[in-house]
Each structure stands twice: as structure tokens, then as C-alpha cells.
Write a protein that holds these residues in place. Sequence first.
Motif, mmCIF file in Angstrom:
data_model
loop_
_atom_site.group_PDB
_atom_site.id
_atom_site.type_symbol
_atom_site.label_atom_id
_atom_site.label_comp_id
_atom_site.label_asym_id
_atom_site.label_seq_id
_atom_site.Cartn_x
_atom_site.Cartn_y
_atom_site.Cartn_z
ATOM 1 N N TRP A 57 -1.872 5.976 8.414
ATOM 2 C CA TRP A 57 -2.650 4.447 8.154
ATOM 3 C C TRP A 57 -3.347 4.439 6.401
ATOM 4 C CZ3 TRP A 57 -4.037 1.834 11.767
ATOM 5 C CH2 TRP A 57 -3.541 1.831 13.400
ATOM 6 N N ALA A 58 -3.477 4.020 6.322
ATOM 7 C CA ALA A 58 -4.490 3.434 4.785
ATOM 8 C C ALA A 58 -4.948 4.003 5.549
ATOM 9 C CB ALA A 58 -4.210 2.225 4.892
ATOM 10 N N SER A 59 -6.110 4.587 5.575
ATOM 11 C CA SER A 59 -7.384 5.506 5.858
ATOM 12 C C SER A 59 -7.718 5.743 7.962
ATOM 13 C CB SER A 59 -8.245 4.542 5.163
ATOM 14 O OG SER A 59 -8.845 3.918 6.286
ATOM 15 N N ALA A 60 -8.187 6.821 7.667
ATOM 16 C CA ALA A 60 -8.436 7.070 8.775
ATOM 17 C C ALA A 60 -10.054 6.377 9.298
ATOM 18 C CB ALA A 60 -10.007 8.838 8.534
ATOM 19 N N ALA A 61 -10.546 5.561 8.660
ATOM 20 C CA ALA A 61 -11.506 4.390 8.980
ATOM 21 C C ALA A 61 -10.150 3.618 10.030
ATOM 22 C CB ALA A 61 -12.245 3.816 7.718
ATOM 23 N N ASP A 62 -9.502 3.346 9.178
ATOM 24 C CA ASP A 62 -8.301 2.286 10.072
ATOM 25 C C ASP A 62 -7.780 2.541 10.859
ATOM 26 O OD1 ASP A 62 -8.274 0.289 7.671
ATOM 27 O OD2 ASP A 62 -7.075 1.311 6.587
#
Length: 100
Positions: A57-62
Motif C-alpha cells: 500500500w502507498a500508505s498505512a492510511a490507504d
Amino acid sequence: MTAIVHLALQLDPTKLDIVPALFTEVLTATRAWPGNEGLEVIVDDADPAHVIVVETWASAADHDAYAAWRTTPEGASRLGEVLAAPPVKTVFSERIPLAL
């Protein structure tokens, strides 16, 4: 920061014949989710009913947004149909810098 997610699954060995089609259905939606940079399913050499879905994932938030969607009626999947035990999810987003 990029997040790597491991979703460890213990599958019902009597249902392994339907796993490829079901995973294709479920993981197509995962792959299409904003921020998903790729995924693969790896199979334990000693136990073909033990697999790990490796997601980038691009970020944990994504990933968090995706995981929240999966808890909604629109995001529900049929994955539970082939599980022999609850899935175990581990998120890796921190790195140890190496001087190689």
C-alpha cells in the motif's frame, strides 16, 4: 510511507478447489482500491491450505480506508466461505535503515 500487509489465512482443505476463483473475485476489488500498489498470494510449501496475501500500500492510511470499507455491506467478501480459522493481519510500515 509504504505499508506492507500480510494477511495469513488458514483455508478449509476441503474447499481448495474453489479458492482460485474466489481469490480472483475478492482480490480484484483489493487491487482496484486507491493506494494499493500490488498484491500476491503465497502458499506454504508444507501446507497448501496455509496462505499469506502480501499487499503493498502507498500508505498505512490507504490500507486503513480499505480495511474499513471491507467491514461495510458494500465491501463484504465471500472470503469467510473458505476459511478454517480467523485471518491474522500484520501491518508493516516502519523500516530499519541498513547500511549495506
